[in-house]
Design a protein around this motif. Structure first.
Motif, PDB file in Angstrom:
ATOM      1  N   GLY A  83      82.389  61.929 -18.448  1.00 23.19           N
ATOM      2  CA  GLY A  83      81.192  62.206 -17.576  1.00 23.19           C
ATOM      3  C   GLY A  83      81.231  60.987 -16.679  1.00 23.19           C
ATOM      4  O   GLY A  83      80.430  61.001 -15.403  1.00 23.19           O
ATOM      5  N   SER A  84      82.097  59.831 -16.630  1.00 26.17           N
ATOM      6  CA  SER A  84      82.318  58.951 -15.472  1.00 26.17           C
ATOM      7  C   SER A  84      83.612  59.079 -14.927  1.00 26.17           C
ATOM      8  O   SER A  84      84.510  59.452 -15.322  1.00 26.17           O
ATOM      9  CB  SER A  84      82.205  57.863 -16.120  1.00 26.17           C
ATOM     10  N   THR A  85      83.460  58.802 -13.395  1.00 27.31           N
ATOM     11  CA  THR A  85      84.804  59.111 -12.624  1.00 27.31           C
ATOM     12  C   THR A  85      85.442  57.949 -13.017  1.00 27.31           C
ATOM     13  O   THR A  85      85.143  56.571 -12.714  1.00 27.31           O
ATOM     14  CB  THR A  85      84.352  59.293 -10.946  1.00 27.31           C
ATOM     15  N   ILE A  86      86.771  57.992 -13.165  1.00 32.13           N
ATOM     16  CA  ILE A  86      87.925  56.943 -13.473  1.00 32.13           C
ATOM     17  C   ILE A  86      89.037  57.008 -12.383  1.00 32.13           C
ATOM     18  O   ILE A  86      89.210  58.071 -12.056  1.00 32.13           O
ATOM     19  CB  ILE A  86      87.962  56.662 -14.805  1.00 32.13           C
ATOM     20  N   THR A  87      89.563  55.970 -12.161  1.00 36.35           N
ATOM     21  CA  THR A  87      91.033  55.931 -11.456  1.00 36.35           C
ATOM     22  C   THR A  87      91.914  55.995 -12.596  1.00 36.35           C
ATOM     23  O   THR A  87      91.995  54.870 -13.272  1.00 36.35           O
ATOM     24  CB  THR A  87      90.978  54.811 -10.436  1.00 36.35           C
ATOM     25  N   LYS A 126      92.383  60.478  -9.804  1.00 35.46           N
ATOM     26  CA  LYS A 126      91.155  60.253 -10.416  1.00 35.46           C
ATOM     27  C   LYS A 126      90.627  61.556 -11.229  1.00 35.46           C
ATOM     28  O   LYS A 126      91.112  62.630 -11.192  1.00 35.46           O
ATOM     29  CB  LYS A 126      90.093  60.007  -9.310  1.00 35.46           C
ATOM     30  N   GLY A 127      89.706  61.240 -12.342  1.00 35.69           N
ATOM     31  CA  GLY A 127      89.416  62.080 -13.097  1.00 35.69           C
ATOM     32  C   GLY A 127      88.127  61.778 -13.638  1.00 35.69           C
ATOM     33  O   GLY A 127      87.535  60.956 -13.539  1.00 35.69           O
ATOM     34  N   SER A 128      87.617  62.629 -14.525  1.00 33.25           N
ATOM     35  CA  SER A 128      86.219  62.523 -15.413  1.00 33.25           C
ATOM     36  C   SER A 128      86.579  62.022 -16.808  1.00 33.25           C
ATOM     37  O   SER A 128      87.045  62.833 -17.316  1.00 33.25           O
ATOM     38  CB  SER A 128      85.356  63.778 -15.019  1.00 33.25           C
ATOM     39  N   ASP A 129      86.062  60.899 -17.280  1.00 40.00           N
ATOM     40  CA  ASP A 129      86.204  60.200 -18.421  1.00 40.00           C
ATOM     41  C   ASP A 129      84.842  60.365 -19.095  1.00 40.00           C
ATOM     42  O   ASP A 129      84.013  59.291 -18.912  1.00 40.00           O
ATOM     43  CB  ASP A 129      86.998  59.269 -18.465  1.00 40.00           C
TER      44      ASP A 129
END
Length: 181
Positions: free
Chosen positions: A32-36, A27-30
């Motif tokens: 400001g939103s957390t994405i898988t 997972k990471g931040s794209d």
């Protein structure tokens, strides 16, 4: 409860999930939103499920799956093999558009093989998107003819004007030719 182990081996660093059939998720931040970004499905022998594009080689192009780069000396970009049959499936998941394969040269479209959405026939198009060959589901085939029809089934029809339309049939056993134009 141990859920993920990181370690080193002779071949390099390793991530290990000791819990049976539990996925490894990146997972990471794209913006400001957390994405898988990536899921490794451990219940399916590690199938990799990417959230977006998979790019191997050249990051300049924009496709969902891109293999290779324009500077490689390799002429085979992808090889699809299977023990019995090997197919490449191009599927359109809506009824709004066709599906096909586009052949380009240095970014310029040269040829397209496409399934038409409405009539469900297969066409081969040149660089100008002109249909140069059409295959209907019933077996009729047309050259420069988008709707080849006949009183007979499975007809081959050629349209043209002047000297642009001709057909040559040759008997390979005798070498005799029958030219019509």
């Amino acid at each position: 409860l141990e859920t993920l182990r990181y370690g080193n081996s002779v071949s390099g660093p390793q991530f290990f999930s000791p819990v049976s059939d539990k996925d490894i998720i990146f997972k990471g931040s794209d913006g400001g939103s957390t994405i898988t970004a990536l899921t490794l499905d451990m219940s399916d022998a590690g199938t990799a499920i990417f959230n977006n594009k998979v790019i191997v080689g050249d990051t300049a192009l924009n496709a969902l799956l891109q293999i290779g780069n324009g500077n490689s000396s390799h002429t085979t970009v992808a090889n699809f093999a299977h023990a019995t049959d090997a197919y490449i499936e191009v599927e359109n998941t809506t009824t709004q558009n066709g599906a096909g394969v586009i052949f380009t040269n240095v970014g310029t479209k040269k040829w397209t093989i496409q399934k038409d959405t409405s009539a469900h026939h297969l066409t081969i198009q040149d660089a100008n998107s002109d249909n140069v060959m059409t295959f209907l589901q019933g077996g009729n085939v047309g050259m420069n003819e988008t709707t080849p029809t006949s009183y007979y089934s499975k007809t081959f029809q050629i349209n043209g004007s002047g000297t642009s339309s001709a057909i040559k049939l040759t008997n390979t056993a005798t070498g005799n030719a029958n030219n019509r134009g």
